[in-house]
Design a protein around this motif. Structure first.
Motif, PDB file in Angstrom:
ATOM      1  N   ASP A  96      -6.559 -16.400   2.970  1.00 47.33           N
ATOM      2  CA  ASP A  96      -7.133 -16.994   1.824  1.00 47.33           C
ATOM      3  C   ASP A  96      -7.883 -15.387   1.234  1.00 47.33           C
ATOM      4  O   ASP A  96      -7.507 -15.110  -0.077  1.00 47.33           O
ATOM      5  CB  ASP A  96      -8.234 -18.040   1.682  1.00 47.33           C
ATOM      6  N   ARG A  97      -8.546 -14.746   1.970  1.00 47.28           N
ATOM      7  CA  ARG A  97      -8.984 -13.656   1.781  1.00 47.28           C
ATOM      8  C   ARG A  97      -8.346 -12.316   0.994  1.00 47.28           C
ATOM      9  O   ARG A  97      -8.538 -11.596   0.338  1.00 47.28           O
ATOM     10  CB  ARG A  97     -10.393 -13.094   2.522  1.00 47.28           C
ATOM     11  N   SER A  98      -7.046 -12.513   1.833  1.00 51.06           N
ATOM     12  CA  SER A  98      -6.128 -11.383   1.717  1.00 51.06           C
ATOM     13  C   SER A  98      -5.473 -11.691   0.390  1.00 51.06           C
ATOM     14  O   SER A  98      -4.975 -10.700  -0.263  1.00 51.06           O
ATOM     15  CB  SER A  98      -5.342 -11.454   2.847  1.00 51.06           C
ATOM     16  N   GLY A 150       0.173  -6.331   2.636  1.00 48.17           N
ATOM     17  CA  GLY A 150       0.762  -6.368   4.020  1.00 48.17           C
ATOM     18  C   GLY A 150      -0.372  -6.606   4.687  1.00 48.17           C
ATOM     19  O   GLY A 150      -1.710  -6.124   4.405  1.00 48.17           O
ATOM     20  N   ALA A 151      -0.401  -7.024   6.062  1.00 54.03           N
ATOM     21  CA  ALA A 151      -1.457  -7.045   7.134  1.00 54.03           C
ATOM     22  C   ALA A 151      -0.876  -6.617   8.599  1.00 54.03           C
ATOM     23  O   ALA A 151      -0.019  -6.763   8.935  1.00 54.03           O
ATOM     24  CB  ALA A 151      -2.027  -8.345   7.170  1.00 54.03           C
ATOM     25  N   VAL A 152      -2.083  -5.962   9.088  1.00 48.86           N
ATOM     26  CA  VAL A 152      -1.714  -5.476  10.653  1.00 48.86           C
ATOM     27  C   VAL A 152      -2.913  -5.712  11.164  1.00 48.86           C
ATOM     28  O   VAL A 152      -4.185  -5.887  10.855  1.00 48.86           O
ATOM     29  CB  VAL A 152      -1.269  -3.924  10.792  1.00 48.86           C
ATOM     30  N   ARG A 153      -2.717  -5.636  12.786  1.00 51.35           N
ATOM     31  CA  ARG A 153      -4.035  -5.824  13.709  1.00 51.35           C
ATOM     32  C   ARG A 153      -4.063  -4.321  14.217  1.00 51.35           C
ATOM     33  O   ARG A 153      -3.038  -3.525  14.463  1.00 51.35           O
ATOM     34  CB  ARG A 153      -3.910  -6.757  14.597  1.00 51.35           C
ATOM     35  N   VAL A 154      -5.446  -3.841  14.463  1.00 58.01           N
ATOM     36  CA  VAL A 154      -5.557  -2.433  15.099  1.00 58.01           C
ATOM     37  C   VAL A 154      -6.559  -2.487  16.144  1.00 58.01           C
ATOM     38  O   VAL A 154      -7.298  -3.099  16.166  1.00 58.01           O
ATOM     39  CB  VAL A 154      -6.209  -1.497  14.084  1.00 58.01           C
ATOM     40  N   ALA A 180      -5.619  -6.197   5.713  1.00 63.58           N
ATOM     41  CA  ALA A 180      -4.817  -6.516   4.832  1.00 63.58           C
ATOM     42  C   ALA A 180      -5.066  -5.573   3.540  1.00 63.58           C
ATOM     43  O   ALA A 180      -6.232  -5.435   3.170  1.00 63.58           O
ATOM     44  CB  ALA A 180      -4.821  -7.953   4.546  1.00 63.58           C
ATOM     45  N   GLY A 181      -4.047  -5.516   2.841  1.00 65.62           N
ATOM     46  CA  GLY A 181      -4.242  -4.575   1.672  1.00 65.62           C
ATOM     47  C   GLY A 181      -2.798  -4.499   0.621  1.00 65.62           C
ATOM     48  O   GLY A 181      -1.831  -4.894   1.287  1.00 65.62           O
ATOM     49  N   HIS A 182      -2.861  -3.877  -0.418  1.00 67.86           N
ATOM     50  CA  HIS A 182      -1.733  -3.561  -1.154  1.00 67.86           C
ATOM     51  C   HIS A 182      -1.509  -2.206  -1.369  1.00 67.86           C
ATOM     52  O   HIS A 182      -2.365  -1.276  -0.584  1.00 67.86           O
ATOM     53  CB  HIS A 182      -1.904  -4.280  -2.548  1.00 67.86           C
ATOM     54  N   LYS A 183      -0.441  -1.683  -2.126  1.00 69.62           N
ATOM     55  CA  LYS A 183      -0.345   0.001  -2.176  1.00 69.62           C
ATOM     56  C   LYS A 183      -1.654   0.625  -2.624  1.00 69.62           C
ATOM     57  O   LYS A 183      -1.696   1.744  -2.126  1.00 69.62           O
ATOM     58  CB  LYS A 183       0.920  -0.046  -3.140  1.00 69.62           C
ATOM     59  N   GLU A 184      -2.449   0.154  -3.530  1.00 63.91           N
ATOM     60  CA  GLU A 184      -3.502   0.882  -4.092  1.00 63.91           C
ATOM     61  C   GLU A 184      -4.430   0.676  -2.924  1.00 63.91           C
ATOM     62  O   GLU A 184      -5.600   1.774  -2.972  1.00 63.91           O
ATOM     63  CB  GLU A 184      -4.011   0.214  -5.332  1.00 63.91           C
ATOM     64  N   GLY A 185      -4.928  -0.018  -2.013  1.00 65.76           N
ATOM     65  CA  GLY A 185      -5.915  -0.261  -1.232  1.00 65.76           C
ATOM     66  C   GLY A 185      -6.003  -1.261  -0.470  1.00 65.76           C
ATOM     67  O   GLY A 185      -5.224  -2.121  -0.537  1.00 65.76           O
TER      68      GLY A 185
END
Length: 741
Positions: A96-98, A150-154, A180-185
């Motif tokens: 939801d928050r993403s 997009g989203a990743v775990r670090v 999670a984020g888009h191209k701009e941030g």
């Protein structure tokens, strides 16, 4: 949409696969995603008509765990999936928050995103996969949405940052960060850490952004090939006359109202302005009351942001890096094991710690993980309506409450001592009594003090603070300790919790687009300075754990037994352990590895229970002396119980130096008898001797109680000594000689 299209990209050294056109074809958008053997189906649907009765965007995100995904059958009597688990709710919030901030602001059409977990390989967690699949489903659908994301775990393992580490590798990671984020941030961050330095977090976010851009490009290519044209959601019709009136005649009033420090007084002033404007237009535009309210709200936002960016002032008069007034109290509740009240401005949390016992107070988790251990530390967050002066029914915790509790739990958990150091189940409850921003971080501060008040040996204090951002073009301001108004109309809610030595939890929701490294570094540095100030204030109230537990907390004692002896303590059908509990009044929990936890109200009761358990699990050894109890009499001797459940044979020849005609002549069932273990034969049979002790007592280590009992045994033996008597001629005869005929 074309049928059976498949797309692949490599992320974190493994292949991410999206396929569409095969499953759930009636949804506006549907994507089947696979990463390893973990698979998720995400669908996105939208109502054709907007809702007229809401002033918010009605987005619903559901995260459906199917137990067959892990080859499991649900527990309980019903044996089917019920309401979402806490893990599922937290995963739904991640999705939801993403995605939420990228929908059009004016959109009022119901949107439903459903992530169904179809397969879990116990190596690749499904939550991050669900975020990416939700983005892809929205991107290829006709639903208006300014994605993809997009989203990743670090992870941070052995000093290196790792993208999408496997589940087993996360056991050695001091960082668990979902970004999670888009191209701009970056749009969303959620994570926990083991006192990680701020610079590591900045590097982790930058590394995540690099992979996010690759995921976004991958989805853009997918959308170009199979995406539907986006439908148009018309913006609400403007009423220039109303807008111009507010801007010209009332903006000054709005600007002054925003500068009112107290939340209620400020809210009342803004409400009065709305009513004044509505009075002007209710006859001309009788159906536009909602429009008037929204238009005034729009200028409230403008005024708040202008006040900060143009004048360098905040609504409550603070400097950008200034904390609200803070007060801390402990030991407020007389019967609670530990309690604290943390007040920051108009936000107040009552936080209470309760200590429980293993086996009955720990939380059993029934989820998609195999062999998931029970939880021994829980932090629960409650947000009653009176905390914001509202009247509404009290219900169970919602997603927000569960999410805030999980964040606070994640912040405090690295400081909780392990079971061997502190063998208790720990539950912390945060009841929010007042709220005007950052109640979850108040819960972190209150939890730290409450745990110390309860005597839980946490190594150090932990505190949390919420940061904000106001950004327009190249101008920006970072705000320390944001209140509700700044959270609602700002561009970022950035919560940071930790100790003096590093960060333990992080959460960010961003609406500002791109956030540069410079902004991240400044925000984290400002958060650290604020956190240290809070820790100074907290530690004046309580700086270290109390030396003793509350008198009302259970005392837990620990002992270890041979795992093969557990059945001896439990007994048939639990008979033995129940008898110990009934006799001593304690509570007992036995782990599979032989660790025994005993909860007792007094040390004497615990010692009695431990003594019984020791006797049940002790092995009989040759040469040991016991005061046993006669359990059975046979013509060849007596069976003596040495320890509970452990018997030995006292042969009639080993009873005494004197002749024993019959065993019944000296013993009856229930008699106590002093014996030594003579030998244990090859079949495990225990052979005893009483005669050896009676003849040579100095050869054995006899305690005072045994010495006293030895004297009683000698009196018993005297009854067996041969007796002399005279015949009718005055001659003395031994009773065993035959009389003359």
């Amino acid at each position: 949409m074309n049928e059976d299209k498949c797309f692949e990209v490599e992320i974190g050294g493994r292949t991410l696969v999206f396929s569409t056109g095969h499953l759930a074809k009636q949804a506006n958008g549907a994507v089947y995603a696979r990463y390893g053997d973990t698979a998720v189906l995400v669908t996105a649907c939208m109502e054709d008509e907007p809702r007229e009765d809401v002033d918010f965007f009605p987005l619903i995100v559901d995260y459906e765990e199917r137990f067959y995904a892990a080859g499991k059958i649900p527990g309980g009597f019903i044996k089917r999936e019920g309401k979402p688990s806490e893990s599922a709710i937290l995963s739904a919030r991640l999705v939801d928050r993403s995605i939420r901030s990228l929908f059009p602001e004016h959109m009022k059409n119901d949107v439903h995103v459903v992530a169904t977990i179809l397969s879990v390989d116990q190596t690749n967690p499904p939550d991050v996969l669900a975020i990416n699949a939700a983005s892809a489903a929205l991107a290829i659908s006709d639903i208006p949405w300014d994605g993809p994301v997009g989203a990743v775990r670090v992870g941070y393992i052995d000093g290196s940052l790792v993208i999408n580490p496997m589940e087993e590798d996360m056991q050695n990671s001091t960082l668990d960060l979902v970004v999670a984020g888009h191209k701009e941030g970056i749009t969303m961050v959620e994570g926990g850490a083991g006192e990680v330095p701020e610079e590591v977090l900045v590097d982790a976010l930058e590394l995540a952004q690099q992979e996010i851009r690759r995921l976004v490009d991958f989805q853009l290519k997918m959308r170009e090939e199979v995406g539907k044209p986006k439908c148009e959601i018309p913006a609400p019709q403007e009423v220039p006359e109303i807008d111009e009136c507010i801007k010209t005649d009332h903006y000054g009033e709005i600007y002054e109202a925003v500068k009112i420090h107290a939340k209620k007084e400020r809210s009342d002033a803004i409400k009065a302005i709305k009513e004044k404007v509505w009075e002007k237009f209710k006859d001309t535009y009788p159906e536009q009351e909602g429009y008037v309210s929204n238009a005034v709200t729009k200028y409230v936002k403008k005024a708040m942001r202008s006040l900060i960016l143009d004048e360098g002032l905040r609504a409550d008069g603070r400097a950008m890096d200034e904390l609200r007034p803070i007060s801390c109290e402990v030991s407020l509740l007389p019967r609670a094991h530990g309690s604290a009240v943390f007040t920051r401005g108009e936000t107040q949390a009552l936080v209470v710690t309760t200590l429980g016992m293993f086996g009955e107070d720990e939380q059993i988790l029934d989820g998609l993980k195999l062999d998931e251990p029970p939880k021994r530390f829980m932090l629960h967050y409650n947000f009653p309506p009176f905390s914001v002066g509202e009247v509404r029914p009290m219900r169970g915790p919602g997603r927000r409450e569960i999410g805030h509790g999980a964040l606070a739990e994640r912040a405090v958990k690295p400081l909780i001592p392990d079971e061997s150091q502190f063998p208790y189940i720990i539950r912390v409850v945060s009841d929010i009594l007042e709220s005007n921003g950052s109640s979850s971080m108040a819960s972190v501060c209150g939890a730290s003090m409450s745990l110390m008040d309860a005597g839980v040996p946490i190594a150090k204090s932990v505190a949390g603070i919420a940061m904000g951002l106001i950004k327009e073009g190249d101008k920006y301001a970072i705000l320390t300790d944001i209140q509700g108004l700044e959270d609602h109309y700002g561009d970022m809610d950035f919560k940071v919790a930790g100790t003096r030595d590093g960060v333990t939890a992080l959460q960010m929701d961003n609406k500002a687009g791109g956030i540069t490294r410079e902004i991240l570094v400044q925000a984290l540095d400002q958060a650290k300075r604020g956190r240290l100030q809070i820790l100074d204030i907290m530690e004046k109230a309580i700086g270290r754990p109390r030396g003793e537990l509350s008198q009302y907390a259970p005392r837990i004692y620990t002992m270890n037994i041979d795992p093969d002896k557990i059945r001896d303590v439990i007994g048939p059908g639990g008979k033995t352990i129940r008898s110990i509990v009934q006799k001593t009044g304690v509570k007992i929990d036995i782990a599979d590895d032989g660790v025994v936890h005993i909860a007792a109200s007094s040390e004497s009761a615990a010692n009695e229970a431990m003594s019984i358990i020791k006797s049940l699990t002790k092995d009989v050894e040759p040469g040991e002396v016991y005061i046993g109890k006669v359990t059975r009499l046979m013509n060849f001797g007596a069976f003596i119980e040495l320890l509970p459940g452990k018997e030995g044979l006292l042969h009639i020849s080993e009873v005494s130096s004197s002749h024993v005609p019959k065993i019944e002549d000296i013993f009856k069932v229930g008699d106590r008898v002093l014996v030594v273990v003579k030998e244990i034969d090859e079949l495990g049979r225990v052979n005893l001797s009483r005669k050896r002790i009676m003849e040579n007592p100095d050869d054995y280590p006899l305690g005072p109680d045994m010495q006293t009992f030895l004297e009683e045994e000698r009196k018993r033996d005297s009854s067996l000594a041969p007796k002399k008597r005279e015949n009718d001629k005055g001659q003395t005869r031994h009773p065993r000689h035959k009389r003359e005929q």
